[in-house]
Design an enzyme around this catalytic site. Structure first.
Site, mmCIF file in Angstrom:
data_model
loop_
_atom_site.group_PDB
_atom_site.id
_atom_site.type_symbol
_atom_site.label_atom_id
_atom_site.label_comp_id
_atom_site.label_asym_id
_atom_site.label_seq_id
_atom_site.Cartn_x
_atom_site.Cartn_y
_atom_site.Cartn_z
ATOM 1 N N LYS A 57 -9.984 -6.339 8.505
ATOM 2 C CA LYS A 57 -8.898 -5.999 9.431
ATOM 3 C C LYS A 57 -9.398 -6.422 10.802
ATOM 4 C CE LYS A 57 -7.392 -1.821 6.999
ATOM 5 N NZ LYS A 57 -7.361 -0.335 7.033
ATOM 6 N N LYS B 31 -1.277 -1.073 -4.373
ATOM 7 C CA LYS B 31 -2.423 -0.224 -4.028
ATOM 8 C C LYS B 31 -1.898 1.183 -3.847
ATOM 9 C CE LYS B 31 -4.768 0.399 0.433
ATOM 10 N NZ LYS B 31 -5.458 -0.317 1.534
ATOM 11 N N ASP C 80 -13.875 -0.942 3.491
ATOM 12 C CA ASP C 80 -12.924 -1.083 4.594
ATOM 13 C C ASP C 80 -13.579 -0.462 5.835
ATOM 14 O OD1 ASP C 80 -10.875 -0.649 6.461
ATOM 15 O OD2 ASP C 80 -9.434 0.170 5.062
ATOM 16 N N LYS D 156 -2.914 5.176 -2.664
ATOM 17 C CA LYS D 156 -3.878 6.006 -1.955
ATOM 18 C C LYS D 156 -4.282 7.148 -2.870
ATOM 19 C CE LYS D 156 -3.860 4.083 2.195
ATOM 20 N NZ LYS D 156 -5.097 3.574 2.830
ATOM 21 N N GLU E 150 -11.323 1.018 -3.112
ATOM 22 C CA GLU E 150 -11.561 0.802 -1.681
ATOM 23 C C GLU E 150 -12.135 2.062 -1.025
ATOM 24 O OE1 GLU E 150 -8.005 -0.683 0.156
ATOM 25 O OE2 GLU E 150 -8.764 -0.458 2.187
ATOM 26 N N SER F 185 0.859 -1.182 0.000
ATOM 27 C CA SER F 185 0.000 0.000 0.000
ATOM 28 C C SER F 185 0.898 1.235 0.000
ATOM 29 C CB SER F 185 -0.883 -0.025 1.260
ATOM 30 O OG SER F 185 -1.591 1.189 1.393
HETATM 31 O O1 OSB Z 1 -7.070 2.264 4.719
HETATM 32 O O2 OSB Z 1 -6.059 0.458 4.413
HETATM 33 C C1 OSB Z 1 -6.115 1.555 4.958
HETATM 34 C C2 OSB Z 1 -2.925 2.183 6.987
HETATM 35 C C3 OSB Z 1 -3.444 2.823 8.088
HETATM 36 C C4 OSB Z 1 -4.802 3.076 8.142
HETATM 37 C C5 OSB Z 1 -5.642 2.678 7.092
HETATM 38 C C6 OSB Z 1 -5.119 2.031 5.990
HETATM 39 C C7 OSB Z 1 -3.730 1.801 5.928
HETATM 40 C C8 OSB Z 1 -3.059 1.195 4.779
HETATM 41 C C9 OSB Z 1 -1.708 0.550 5.039
HETATM 42 O O3 OSB Z 1 -3.466 1.253 3.645
HETATM 43 C C10 OSB Z 1 -1.745 -0.918 4.863
HETATM 44 C C11 OSB Z 1 -0.506 -1.570 5.409
HETATM 45 O O4 OSB Z 1 -0.424 -1.808 6.636
HETATM 46 O O5 OSB Z 1 0.386 -1.858 4.610
HETATM 47 MG MG MG Z 2 -8.350 1.136 3.418
#
Ligand code: OSB
Ligand code: MG
Length: 370
Positions: A263, A162, A239, A164, A214, A136
């Protein structure tokens, strides 16, 4: 029979190897609470993923400390449990605060697996010894910086990427990454930064061939996602909106998404994660394991849970080095050449906590005894 003699909480702060920027802000270090449970001569470890600020979720490190110390730990101290399957039920009187619950519940799962002498993966019903993973990647200061960053991870062997997104950093960057990496399975995560009126942003990505989009809309609006999903070819994935199997059922019934991110912190631990996993498997909804920038303790729990059969899409569970220069477990998690992480086969979470390292990153520690 499980009996908890005492519990230790550690408020930990670790510098991230790279600052992580999302639509809700940028972080250079990560706070969490490490939970240690002692019972019948064995030790279990868990990680409460509540962050320093209430941006991704309403919980924070401080609220989780309060809920754990004043309500959850007193519920388990000196109590007998037939198994870790019953711990979340004992917490039912506390509304919400899933991250606080998960930190303690998952430590008790580790304890139970260790007492039984089996790996946590096996204890949870896992079927894989390697789990597919991706990376990510946060918002970067420029498109060139993003492309370099993606290239670096692809070179390291990450096969699923992925990125952001946020308003102003979405269609153009997604198209640019797709153009430079035409074969890489790609997905985007908006962390609730958009409104239904932004449908054109997502229509403009509909021909990019994304694995999924997402949590584009509000964290608490499952209905709005059903309206958006109707307008798109690309699969939506929830999520932030999913806190329980009931939320998953509502999302499935409304057609709010076609994929779900699990999660354990967000949903209250392993038991709740398994319920969502089982529901989605029965409904034919693919699930994948999200990430919260975990230390090696949380990561070991993630890897064990993601070894269940329904986790068919690559997880946000990268190698330890992607997050931290020095992890608090031995051995740290290292990416295999097939973009997987190996599931430890030792008892419980299967990694040893480096207690010197844990103490070095601890801001505050407290022991609770019955
Ligand atoms: O939205 O998936 C998310 C990290 C902190 C809070 C929310 C998210 C995330 C990530 C990181 O996308 C995922 C990871 O731990 O590699
Ligand atoms: Mg997320």
């Amino acid at each position: 029979m499980l009996e908890i003699d005492h519990v230790v909480l550690y408020h930990v702060r670790m510098p991230l190897a790279h600052p992580f920027e999302t639509s809700f802000g940028v972080q250079a270090e990560r706070d969490c609470i490490i939970v240690q449970v002692e019972g019948q001569g064995a030790t279990g470890w868990g990680e409460c993923v509540a962050a320093a600020g209430p941006w991704y979720a309403y919980e924070t490190t401080q609220t989780a400390w309060h809920i754990l110390s004043d309500f959850l730990i007193p519920t388990v101290l000196g109590q007998r449990f037939d198994g870790p399957e019953h711990v979340l039920d004992a917490f039912a009187r506390v509304r919400g605060h899933n991250m606080a619950k998960a930190g303690l519940e998952m430590a008790i799962w580790d304890l139970a697996a260790k007492q039984a002498g089996v790996s946590l993966s096996r204890r949870l019903g896992g079927v894989r010894n390697r789990i597919p993973v991706g990376v990510s990647i946060g918002v970067q200061e420029s498109l060139d910086a993003l492309l370099d960053r993606v290239a670096g991870f692809v070179e390291q062997g990450y096969r699923r990427v992925k990125i952001k997104i946020k308003p102003g950093w979405d269609v153009e960057v997604t198209r640019a990454v797709r153009k430079r990496f035409p074969e890489t399975p790609l997905q985007v995560d908006a962390n609730s930064a958009y409104h239904l009126a932004d449908v054109e942003v997502f229509r403009a990505m509909d021909d990019v061939g994304l694995l999924l989009i997402e949590q584009p809309l509000a964290h608490d609006d499952i209905y709005a996602h059903s309206r958006l999903q109707r307008e798109l070819e690309t699969d939506l994935c929830l999520d932030e909106s999913i806190h329980s199997v009931d939320d998953a059922r509502a999302a499935a019934a409304l057609g709010s998404c076609r994929i779900i991110n699990i999660k354990p912190g967000r949903v209250g631990g392993h038991c709740s994660s398994k319920l969502i996993h089982d529901f989605c498997q029965a409904e034919g909804i693919p699930v994948w394991h999200g990430g919260m920038l975990e230390t090696g303790i949380g990561r070991a729990h993630s890897v064990a849970l993601a070894s269940l059969a329904g986790f068919t899409l690559p997880g946000d569970i990268s190698g330890s080095a992607r997050y931290y220069h020095e992890d608090i477990v031995e051995s740290p998690f290292v990416l295999n050449s097939d973009s997987t992480l190996s599931v430890p086969d030792g008892a419980g979470i299967g990694v040893a906590v480096n207690t010197d390292r844990l103490h070095a990153v601890t801001l505050h520690r407290e022991t609770f005894a019955g």
